[in-house]
Design a protein around this motif. Sequence first.
Motif, PDB file in Angstrom:
ATOM      1  N   TYR A 356      25.046  74.910 -48.450  1.00 14.74           N
ATOM      2  CA  TYR A 356      24.476  75.125 -47.112  1.00 14.74           C
ATOM      3  C   TYR A 356      23.295  74.212 -46.829  1.00 14.74           C
ATOM      4  O   TYR A 356      22.524  74.450 -45.909  1.00 14.74           O
ATOM      5  N   VAL A 357      23.158  73.135 -47.610  1.00 15.17           N
ATOM      6  CA  VAL A 357      21.997  72.265 -47.442  1.00 15.17           C
ATOM      7  C   VAL A 357      21.983  71.584 -46.071  1.00 15.17           C
ATOM      8  O   VAL A 357      20.930  71.184 -45.566  1.00 15.17           O
ATOM      9  N   ALA A 358      23.135  71.461 -45.427  1.00 17.37           N
ATOM     10  CA  ALA A 358      23.203  70.838 -44.102  1.00 17.37           C
ATOM     11  C   ALA A 358      22.484  71.657 -43.038  1.00 17.37           C
ATOM     12  O   ALA A 358      22.239  71.160 -41.934  1.00 17.37           O
ATOM     13  N   ALA A 359      22.135  72.899 -43.348  1.00 15.01           N
ATOM     14  CA  ALA A 359      21.436  73.756 -42.379  1.00 15.01           C
ATOM     15  C   ALA A 359      19.946  73.448 -42.287  1.00 15.01           C
ATOM     16  O   ALA A 359      19.240  74.054 -41.493  1.00 15.01           O
ATOM     17  N   GLY A 360      19.441  72.503 -43.088  1.00 10.72           N
ATOM     18  CA  GLY A 360      18.007  72.221 -43.132  1.00 10.72           C
ATOM     19  C   GLY A 360      17.430  71.794 -41.795  1.00 10.72           C
ATOM     20  O   GLY A 360      16.370  72.287 -41.372  1.00 10.72           O
ATOM     21  N   ALA A 361      18.087  70.882 -41.088  1.00  9.54           N
ATOM     22  CA  ALA A 361      17.573  70.397 -39.804  1.00  9.54           C
ATOM     23  C   ALA A 361      17.530  71.523 -38.773  1.00  9.54           C
ATOM     24  O   ALA A 361      16.560  71.656 -38.019  1.00  9.54           O
ATOM     25  N   ALA A 362      18.579  72.352 -38.731  1.00  8.17           N
ATOM     26  CA  ALA A 362      18.597  73.478 -37.797  1.00  8.17           C
ATOM     27  C   ALA A 362      17.474  74.459 -38.099  1.00  8.17           C
ATOM     28  O   ALA A 362      16.848  75.003 -37.185  1.00  8.17           O
ATOM     29  N   MET A 363      17.199  74.682 -39.379  1.00  7.10           N
ATOM     30  CA  MET A 363      16.148  75.625 -39.750  1.00  7.10           C
ATOM     31  C   MET A 363      14.777  75.127 -39.317  1.00  7.10           C
ATOM     32  O   MET A 363      13.918  75.905 -38.885  1.00  7.10           O
ATOM     33  N   GLN A 364      14.535  73.827 -39.407  1.00  2.00           N
ATOM     34  CA  GLN A 364      13.260  73.278 -38.955  1.00  2.00           C
ATOM     35  C   GLN A 364      13.064  73.484 -37.454  1.00  2.00           C
ATOM     36  O   GLN A 364      11.975  73.856 -37.007  1.00  2.00           O
TER      37      GLN A 364
END
Length: 473
Positions: A356-364
């Motif tokens: 799920y590392v691709a969710a990093g930008a959305a989380m920011q």
Amino acid sequence: MDSQGIATFPSRSLFRRVASGGGWSIGSRVISIPSLVLLHLVVSRQLTKGQYSSYLLAASAVPLLAAFASLGCPHTLLRALRSGGASCRLNAYTVARSGAALTLIGIALAAAGLFAIAWRLPAAEKWDALRSSTGMVAAWFSCAAASLVIATILQGLDDFRAAALVGGRNGGIVSNGLMLATVAALAWFDAVSVERLLLLHCLAAAVGTFLGAAIVKMRIRTLPQSPGNEPVLSDGAELTQAWFFRESLPNLFNQLIALAITEFDVLWVGVFADEAAIADYGVARRLTLFVTAPLLLASVALAPFVAELHSQGQRARLERMLRGTATLLAAPSLLGLVGLLLAPETIICWTFGDAYVAAGAAMQVLSVGCIVFVLSGSNGLTMTMTGRQRELLVCSILSFVLYLLTLAILLRSGWGAEGAAWAFTLQMVLQNTAMTLLVKRLVGVWTIPFTSIATIRQELGMMMNRLAPGRKQ
């Protein structure tokens, strides 16, 4: 009940009552929210990404359906109990019966709507839980709605300890504890499945509901005998079923719109995006709960006292309580925001795993909107508990329309989870700015944190003085 018809509560000072009620409410959420996050950590590692997206969509539908099933009566229950309804047995029974009747009607309507829609869902894996396990989803949200109403009645009766045990927006200590323990046992034997998860949610919520109903019945019996007159509020309004429905209807729409954005957002993403984007966005939203959790905790504890102080006309004390709470909660939220902004991929890898590392930008992106929400304070709660729910409804509708338009444009343009995060953040910033200004204009108080260091020090000093041993006032 005093001579003006206002409900009387224990002789402790307001500060001590808020601290006690807040302690139990916050303690419950401190247990519940991490429990839910831990639950998703376990589930996301046991299920495939497609199965997890199916479970996410079902779990996201439950809060919205439960809110509809309650027909907006929880906030009305609090207002009624804090403005005269908890003064005697007759009033309390009338309030409880009205809430129960509205909830039963709402459950029937929500269940009918769910069954009517479920069979029309497309045959994609992400919709499997809602399409093939509709009965269990219906049972889950029905118990969740009932436990929410029961917990609200207990808060109105100043019994925050029992309310923390049996239910609330994120469930109660009992139901969440049972759920986490049983899922952990299933994971140990590698036996986690979507169907078993839904069944366990139903059983855990049912336990909390029946326990809460028994406590409410015992609690009301301890109230003074009812006078012979008809039950009324401090403003002279009669506690009739028509009054409850009239006051609850705007609350219902406000709650549905709020949940449609904050809880149902995963379902909106599911309409326009694939399973991978749904799962990534769901992970980002779960982690940003740690940023918004402090204010959500305070809202549970403050609601009865906002209604009480407003009914007594104590505007200055109301503003100090709201701003003091917002100031106290800003610090942990800012700390959480810094962590999510600086090391999103690292935090995701530690929690949900490399998948799920691709969710990093959305989380920011989501974190920015969430911190604005926290710094705005309890603005929506203040409008609801002071009878300004109709003005809040207009603001909520405009915000929801903006959110849907932005979301549809960004997702259809291929932005995926990050586009969904931008849509959420935009509406969060604009809505909370507007609501904060509306509270100041309509109610006459600010809900934002104190900005003066000297004022913060003064408030902390007064807080420590009030907590000093032997102090009674």
